[in-house]
Design an enzyme around this catalytic site. Structure first.
Site, PDB file in Angstrom:
ATOM      1  N   CYS A  29      44.787  -9.640  -4.328  1.00  0.00           N
ATOM      2  CA  CYS A  29      44.132  -8.632  -4.850  1.00  0.00           C
ATOM      3  C   CYS A  29      45.031  -7.474  -4.929  1.00  0.00           C
ATOM      4  O   CYS A  29      45.279  -7.009  -3.812  1.00  0.00           O
ATOM      5  CB  CYS A  29      42.869  -8.604  -3.794  1.00  0.00           C
ATOM      6  SG  CYS A  29      41.904  -6.952  -4.005  1.00  0.00           S
ATOM      7  N   CYS A  32      43.594  -4.085  -3.109  1.00  0.00           N
ATOM      8  CA  CYS A  32      43.720  -4.618  -1.532  1.00  0.00           C
ATOM      9  C   CYS A  32      44.993  -4.283  -0.991  1.00  0.00           C
ATOM     10  O   CYS A  32      45.343  -3.713  -0.124  1.00  0.00           O
ATOM     11  CB  CYS A  32      43.516  -5.896  -1.289  1.00  0.00           C
ATOM     12  SG  CYS A  32      41.670  -6.472  -1.753  1.00  0.00           S
TER      13      CYS A  32
END
Length: 107
Positions: A29, A32
């Protein structure tokens, strides 16, 4: 350094009653990964006052499922053993995350 939350330790840490910040993330991600340095920095700044750490949804999933994490990054805030209404979803600037940590401490 940010704490590494797992399904086997997260409930116990939250139950301690300390303020806790959990960043739900995964290595694949991009947002993230971009949020990671902010989490690390705040974990150092608030060490001893707030447990700030990361929960890898690739390796763990029970706690994420229990908290209905549908997208990452999501950051949840806990105090006195309970989830608070404070929640962040998506990549956030450092000042926004810091403001939410301060809000948690003020509860």
């Amino acid at each position: 350094m940010a704490f590494q939350f797992t399904d086997s330790n997260v409930e116990e840490i939250i139950a301690s009653g300390k303020p806790v910040v959990v960043d739900f993330w995964a290595t694949w991600c991009g947002p993230c990964v971009a949020l990671g340095p902010t989490i690390e920095k705040l974990a150092q700044e608030y060490e001893g006052r707030v447990v700030i750490g990361k929960y890898n949804t690739e390796d763990e999933n029970d706690f994420a499922t229990a908290n209905r994490i549908m997208s990452i990054p999501t950051v949840l805030f806990f105090k006195d053993g309970k989830k608070t209404a404070i929640r962040l979803t998506g990549l956030q600037p450092e000042e926004v995350v810091r403001q939410k940590v301060e809000e948690l401490l003020a509860l």
